[in-house]
Design an enzyme around this catalytic site. Sequence first.
Site, mmCIF file in Angstrom:
data_model
loop_
_atom_site.group_PDB
_atom_site.id
_atom_site.type_symbol
_atom_site.label_atom_id
_atom_site.label_comp_id
_atom_site.label_asym_id
_atom_site.label_seq_id
_atom_site.Cartn_x
_atom_site.Cartn_y
_atom_site.Cartn_z
ATOM 1 N N CYS A 33 0.834 -1.209 0.000
ATOM 2 C CA CYS A 33 0.000 0.000 0.000
ATOM 3 C C CYS A 33 0.873 1.266 0.000
ATOM 4 C CB CYS A 33 -0.979 -0.056 1.167
ATOM 5 S SG CYS A 33 -2.329 1.108 0.949
ATOM 6 N N GLU A 88 -1.471 -8.931 4.472
ATOM 7 C CA GLU A 88 -1.458 -9.330 5.886
ATOM 8 C C GLU A 88 -2.864 -9.468 6.456
ATOM 9 O OE1 GLU A 88 -0.816 -6.461 4.653
ATOM 10 O OE2 GLU A 88 -1.354 -4.769 5.938
ATOM 11 N N HIS A 96 -3.644 -5.355 0.859
ATOM 12 C CA HIS A 96 -3.003 -5.765 2.120
ATOM 13 C C HIS A 96 -2.940 -7.286 2.262
ATOM 14 C CE1 HIS A 96 -2.708 -1.782 3.999
ATOM 15 N NE2 HIS A 96 -3.735 -1.513 3.209
#
Length: 507
Positions: free
Chosen positions: A78, A166, A164
């Site tokens: 990002c 994660e 993202h």
Amino acid sequence: MILLVDFGSQTAHLIGRRVRDLGVKVTIVEPEHALEQIKKLNPKGIIFSGGPASVFEKGAPTIDKKIYELGIPILGICYGWQLTAYLLHGSVKEGKKEYGPTTLKIQDFSDIFYGLPESTRVFESHGTTVYDLPIGFQSIASTGHVQYAAAKHSSKHIFGVQFHPEMYHTKHGRAILKNFLTRICTIGVHPKRLDVQAMIDEIREKVGDKRVMGAFSGGTDSAVAGALVARAIGNQFIPIYIDSGLMREGTIERIKNNFPDLLGMKVTIINARREFLSRLAGVTDPELKRKTIGRLYIELFEKEAKRYPDVQFLLQGTTYADFIQAKGKGKDRSAHIKSHHNVGGLPEKMKLQLLEPLRYYYTDQVRKIGLKLKLPKDVIYQQPFPGPGHAVRIVGEVTPSRLAQQVEADAIVVAELKKANWYHRVFQCWSVMTGTNSTGVKGDGRFYGEVVALRIVTSKDRMTADWVRIPYEILARISTRIVNEVPGVSRVVYDITTKPPATMEWE
Ligand code: XMP
């Protein structure tokens, strides 16, 4: 070892956790120290986190461009990707804002997307986009709105992703990070196990012969934290429950009936229902509400602690998600979202030292710890409930009558989900007194009453959430029961917003 540069993302710690879960060491550093730390620590790979700033904003965090020349693999996430594109002379602009789930179409499966399907669901949260790639880069995946949702340098090991990996709601996020570690950084991964005995030993060492007071809410986090401490120090632990009246129906009974067995000791119960309501009278600002509740909790604890002059620690079941959402002060770059009562609302000069054994753990890990401690499944798998309780689910002032409405409506949501075997399939479900009134008709007369919203979400770590596609029949039953059984309610609506951009709680 992986070096993680934190640009102030809400999920920087989550990236760290994902990498650590794969058995790889991570060191988190501030952007201004990144180059010096890379030289000192010689990591096998570098990850740039996301962050709330836009690269062209004044004072936006940046790094020394020499990092791109070191030959160490880099993954920018990002903001970390936008900054990479910006520093290497691509173009980055304010673009179409994308928050929540979107479909990623993959074009190149050779590196970080190895083994993934052609299209997969990812989570995004950005308002800035890379419009032109820097020289040497090529696109490897796109979304409906963003052409360069992922890109790589054709000869250097530099990768960027707009979304993202994660976040749990990015379906193949773990595989993407694992591919980066194994295929690009050539690190072996060995998924890690939780060591509960080490946690118990650590508490015993820290506390020594002092006494600990335990703040119970009746929820999983404080029960697991309490059980850890009870195992570590036995009778040096003083478990207390402050009955604010803001918790779910049945909480106080459970504390009285189950907790003594669970901990092997009596729990002191302090009835403070009246005091909470009187402090909350006239309070409508959500942050003030949280702080008011947090302060009163601590005041009551401090008063109780005076009865035990040798108490030095206050136990709290704070988990990492509580903590990360409440950060954002001082040097910390992440944006301040909410003051969770057990973190942000603490008075500055608290006289007791905090003991937070779960501070670096997420909900799913806390549950695993609870299982290892052999706590009952209904304690471990109950839904998380916010510390300030129903108060943050009543938009506007918490009055005795609105609190009674909320407790009743919420109990209906829980009961109906349990009856339909959906309670354990969702992360949390609850009702919200929205503070909005609407017209209805009851009997033959006009009726003007409050709108109740239902919020039913899935989540793994609380950082992201999606609303549950709950069968219509269940929604219908809940709606009918609430408007019929809860006095003063005219209408029921269903909240269909993901997190981000919405938070889970309305306040
Ligand atoms: P939000 O609304 O921040 O909620 O997206 C994320 C998760 O945190 C819970 N929550 C709290 N938990 N103290 C807590 O212990 C708080 O002040 C608090 N506020 C929100 C919320 O229920 C969800 O699980």
